[in-house]
Structure formats: structure tokens, C-alpha cells
Motif scaffolding. Structure first.
Motif, short mmCIF file in Angstrom:
data_model
loop_
_atom_site.label_atom_id
_atom_site.label_comp_id
_atom_site.label_asym_id
_atom_site.label_seq_id
_atom_site.Cartn_x
_atom_site.Cartn_y
_atom_site.Cartn_z
N ALA A 95 40.36 31.08 36.42
CA ALA A 95 39.82 30.97 37.78
C ALA A 95 38.81 29.83 37.87
N LEU A 109 37.08 32.89 46.34
CA LEU A 109 37.84 32.39 47.49
C LEU A 109 37.00 31.47 48.37
N LEU A 145 44.27 32.79 43.08
CA LEU A 145 42.88 32.80 42.65
C LEU A 145 42.73 32.60 41.15
#
Length: 333
Positions: A21, A26, A276
């Protein structure tokens, strides 16, 4: 459109020596920009497109190989830029003439079958599923490596020889071959589907080609190269990172092949599915492609890409349904 958040939150267990990630949530991903384009970016790609449109693709359909998901699958071959002959599959509706046409790109493993892109987003559709140069048994070419780690470096010393430019041209020529085999209904535009490698190629190809009316890009690669060069991964980007450490001047070439930079010129309606967490294609590059889009756009946020996870089947089913609604809206408009 407001992005849908993944149904199953929380971190994913993994054994990679880095964070897939890359520390982003987000909110941060939705702020990743596209790099500025070289001054002659549009001139470069417009010239490549004109060259591809001048090719006599001379498509040939082979015998039927399979029937499923409402289509009959044939082998197909066509000529692309540089006189190379490429192959793939042609999907034709089992009942009646085709009302819609799609070009479907593939991931960075090539394709040796028409799956998993079937069924097509709309009934009574035809599609060409090409193998771009060097990829898969039907795209194999002497001198062009077939593995992603080597393929992504082929010809990278110059923007004029970089294999990615040839692969983009292969998509344009595939569209020409499809139009010659199945002339579209008056006023109808093509749809494009591409995942990973095919998503990045689509972002590079579509801004210059007015034959397309809508596109879906899933976990697209090649977004925001300057940032990607700082992010470890298990995909083709790691080969580019290693090459860049020894040859930093390659950044001048990569500027012309940045999917996010190209996406800033992509005005047709586009559905993006971005992850993600993705060990192969760093999520910031995926979101950079979405964030740059100036036209109508939709975003589905996936919990992960290129990695198995709980809820994956449900998210993929949701994406298929959203894809059908999306193309149903824009290709029937």
C-alpha cells in the motif's frame, strides 16, 4: 462519481519485504497527480497514431475454436506497425449481427486463451482480443522478449524504439482490423477493456483515437513514472527501477509513456477500478491515472490487486455489474 469503498476494510497479511500500500490510504491516493507532459507529447503520439492508421491490417479469421458466454471464438491475425503479424481471438455473437464492438487488452503475462475477459459487457457484442508484440504465443516475435521483466525494457533507450509504443500501436491496429472485419453500425463507437498492462496501454492509446466511445481500465500500470521509480514492487516496474538506477537518463524516455500523463487528455467516459493494496502495480500509479481523467469518470476501489483476498469474488462480481451498466449507458447513448 463518489468512489465505492471496499466491503472488507483492514490490512492484508503478506510476506513482502515492502508495504504494497506504500503507506497510502484512500484520501491520499485520490490526491496523486499526473506528471507534466513533455512539450511535444501530443505531437509524438499523434504521429504514432497516424502511422498506425495508415497500416493495411489485412485481418484474417481462422476457424471457430470455442463457443461460450454467448459468443463464438475464432483465431484472428492482423498486421501492425512495422509489418509485424500478430494474432489473437475474435469473439462473434452466436445470434445475429454484432451491435457493439470491443478491443480487449491483456495483462503483462500475455494471453494464451480468450479468458478471463468473457462474457462481454453487453449482449450482441463482438470483440477482438489481440496479443501485442512479444506477448503470448500469438504475439511472439523474434528478438522481442516474452517475459514481462525483459519485455518492459526492450528498446527503452529511445522513445522511438521503446516496445511500449509498438504495443500501443498494436491496439490501434487491432481496432482497425475489427472495423474492417465488422464495420460498426453508423455512429457507434468502440469500447475498450484493459487490466494491468492492458489498462496502462489503454490510457496511452485512447486519447488519440476517436473511434472509441468508452473504456474500462482496471488496476492500470505505467501511471506517474517519477513516483513509481521510488516504489518497490514485484511487477515489471521493478525492472524499470533497476534499470533507472544504472541509467537515470531513462526518465526522459519514460515521460512519453506515462499513463497518467496521457489520461489527462482522455476525455471519453472511463471506468477505473483501482486497488488500495497491490504488490505488482503500486496503487499510487493506478490512482494517478484515475485522478487525471478530465472527462466523465467512475471509480471502483478494490481492496487489492494482483493478490488473493477475502471478498475478492464479490468485488469482481460487483465490478462486472458496474461494467455492464457503464457500457450500457455510454455505448447506447
Amino acid at each position: 462519481m463518489t468512489p465505492r469503498s471496499p466491503a472488507t476494510p483492514g490490512p492484508l497479511a503478506h510476506d513482502f519485504p515492502f508495504d504494497p500500500a506504500h503507506g497510502y490510504g484512500l484520501d491520499g491516493l485520490l490526491r496523486i497527480p499526473a506528471p507534466a507532459a513533455p512539450e511535444d507529447f501530443a505531437d509524438f503520439w499523434s504521429a504514432r497514431y497516424a502511422e498506425a492508421r495508415a497500416v493495411d491490417t489485412a485481418p484474417e479469421i481462422g476457424p471457430a475454436e470455442d463457443e461460450r458466454d454467448g459468443v463464438r471464438l475464432h483465431g484472428v491475425s492482423f498486421t501492425s506497425v512495422g509489418g509485424v503479424r500478430l494474432g489473437g481471438w475474435l469473439a462473434l455473437p452466436l445470434d445475429g449481427p454484432a451491435e457493439h464492438g470491443f478491443v480487449i487488452g491483456h495483462g503483462y503475462g500475455g494471453r494464451d486463451a480468450a479468458a478471463p475477459e468473457l462474457p462481454l459487457p453487453l449482449p450482441r457484442s463482438a470483440a477482438i482480443l489481440p496479443c501485442v508484440r512479444g506477448m503470448g504465443t500469438r504475439g511472439s516475435l523474434p528478438g522481442v522478449p516474452g517475459d514481462a521483466a525483459s519485455h518492459v525494457l526492450h528498446g527503452i533507450t529511445s522513445r522511438d524504439t521503446y516496445v511500449i509504443g509498438g504495443c500501443v500501436a498494436d491496439l490501434w491496429c487491432a481496432a482497425s482490423a475489427l472495423a474492417e472485419l465488422l464495420p460498426p453500425p453508423a455512429g457507434a463507437g468502440l469500447g475498450y477493456l484493459g487490466e494491468s498492462f492492458g489498462g496502462g496501454l489503454g490510457a496511452l492509446a485512447l486519447p488519440w483515437d476517436g473511434r472509441f466511445a468508452a473504456a474500462q481500465l482496471t488496476v492500470p500500470t505505467f501511471g506517474n513514472h517519477p513516483l513509481r521509480l521510488t516504489l518497490p514492487c514485484t511487477g515489471s516496474g521493478e525492472s524499470v527501477r533497476a534499470y533507472h538506477r544504472e541509467h537515470p537518463a531513462v526518465t526522459d524516455v519514460l515521460r512519453y509513456f506515462d499513463a497518467a500523463t496521457a489520461a489527462a487528455r482522455l476525455e471519453l467516459p472511463t471506468l477505473v477500478a483501482a486497488a488500495l493494496f497491490d504488490p505488482s502495480v503500486p496503487p499510487p500509479g493506478q490512482f494517478a491515472v484515475h485522478n487525471a481523467l478530465p472527462g466523465p469518470r467512475e471509480l471502483q476501489v478494490l481492496r487489492a490487486g494482483h493478490f488473493p483476498y477475502a471478498g475478492e469474488a464479490e468485488e469482481r462480481a460487483e465490478l462486472r455489474g458496474r461494467r455492464e451498466r457503464f457500457f450500457g449507458r455510454w455505448l447506447r447513448a
